[in-house]
Write an enzyme that holds these catalytic residues in place. Structure first.
Site, PDB file in Angstrom:
ATOM      1  N   LYS A  78       2.015  -3.130   5.216  1.00 38.29           N
ATOM      2  CA  LYS A  78       1.807  -2.871   3.776  1.00 38.29           C
ATOM      3  C   LYS A  78       3.126  -2.635   3.069  1.00 38.29           C
ATOM      4  CE  LYS A  78       2.565   1.748   4.010  1.00 38.29           C
ATOM      5  NZ  LYS A  78       3.412   2.616   3.179  1.00 38.29           N
ATOM      6  N   THR A 119       0.919   2.179  -2.035  1.00 40.48           N
ATOM      7  CA  THR A 119       2.317   1.798  -1.874  1.00 40.48           C
ATOM      8  C   THR A 119       2.719   0.716  -2.872  1.00 40.48           C
ATOM      9  OG1 THR A 119       2.057   2.274   0.486  1.00 40.48           O
ATOM     10  CG2 THR A 119       4.069   1.178  -0.164  1.00 40.48           C
TER      11      THR A 119
END
Length: 338
Positions: free
Chosen positions: A189, A246
């Site tokens: 990610k 994120t």
């Protein structure tokens, strides 16, 4: 009450040390840098990493690895991913058999393509290694804002014990047996977040970011399944949950680095400006090598690598993603008239 050592005095190590102290545990904090340890002992705060969050006086700050690991019930390994192997190597002589070690860093070792738990187990074969991951910026955990994570271990007993250690009214913890999936979600990610930040830096909108998040989790899940992880994990906290936070958060160093790259910075200039370890940069090459090894198509990961390491312009990379061959989104589903 457990005796817990937290190795690493960056923002995440400080936030978890405070959380565990507030949970009623005896906490030791180890720092690799004597000067940093001295400042923490004196000021009880790291204004560069976690401003406004005070370290309680009861938390002893150490630089001696043997003292930090002596007679502890749980060790939390909170150093940045590039330093996991070297730190684990230093730990090994002082770790007793079946010592519980919780890794909270996110990444893949570039040279070996090993997950961080595999690296730790290689250096500390006598340890009982678990991983904690999920959408959990240190800046918010340190302030006691509600956060949810997932913990994975080789045994249900270990996972549930650690769940009870970390659980609090502001920190909810789930368990899962899929260590590989949790680690791949947490590492990859960061690479997608670089792409999302780059899109922001280029001035693109929410549509672009939604596309990167959605197609990003598809790429991560595609590789993860090929490696033996479970798709359900990537739909959970350490997958789509961590990816969303994120890619979108002002706290994300990976998104910030990507934003700067979108603004025209080089990778080296962006990392210098962020002034923290941008773990997505370290994971990007490993992700592309894993994609090649397992013969998995990962176009976003590929384009991020080209921008980071081959001098390709960010705008050109986005254009190439948009103009790829036409695809079916759900090839596993049948057409009604087929």
């Amino acid at each position: 009450m457990a005796k817990i050592s937290v190795l690493g005095s960056g923002s995440w190590g400080l936030a978890l040390a405070l959380l565990l102290h507030n949970n009623g545990h005896e906490v030791l904090l180890w720092s690799a840098r004597p000067e940093n340890a001295r400042k923490l002992r004196e000021k009880r705060e790291n204004p560069d990493r976690l401003p406004g969050v005070r370290l309680p006086d009861e938390i002893d700050v150490l630089t001696d690895m043997e003292r930090a690991l002596k007679d502890v019930d749980v060790t939390v390994l909170a150093v940045a991913s590039p330093y996991i192997r070297s730190t684990a190597h230093k730990m090994a002589p002082f770790v007793c058999k079946d010592q519980k070690i919780v890794n909270v860093a996110k990444g893949i070792e570039e040279k070996t393509l090993k997950t961080l738990s595999e690296v730790i187990e290689e250096e500390i074969p006598q340890g009982n290694v678990a991983v904690l991951s999920g959408p959990s910026h240190a800046e918010e955990v340190g302030r006691g804002l509600p956060t949810t994570c997932v913990i994975s271990a080789h045994s249900q007993e270990t996972a549930e014990y650690l769940q009870s250690i970390f659980m609090s009214p502001v920190f909810r913890v789930y368990t899962t047996p899929d260590i590989l999936g949790v680690e791949l979600g947490g590492a990859l990610k960061n690479v997608i977040a670089l792409a999302a930040g780059t899109a922001d830096g280029l001035g693109y909108g929410d549509n672009t970011k939604a596309a990167l998040i959605t197609r990003g989790i598809t790429e991560i899940g595609r590789l993860g399944q090929k490696m033996g992880a479970q798709m359900e994990t990537f739909y959970g906290l350490s997958g789509i949950g961590d990816l969303i936070v994120t890619c979108a958060s002002k706290h994300s160093r990976n998104r910030k680095a990507g934003y700067l790259i979108g603004q025209g910075y080089t990778m080296e200039e962006a990392m210098k400006e962020v002034q923290m370890v941008v773990e997505g940069v370290y994971s990007a090459r490993a992700a592309r090598e894993l994609a090649e090894k397992y013969e998995v198509e990962m176009p976003i990961i590929t384009e991020v690598n080209r921008v980071l390491f081959e001098g390709k312009s960010a705008a050109e990379a986005v254009m190439d993603l948009m103009l790829r061959d036409k695809k079916v989104e759900t090839p596993m589903l049948p057409w009604e008239n087929a």
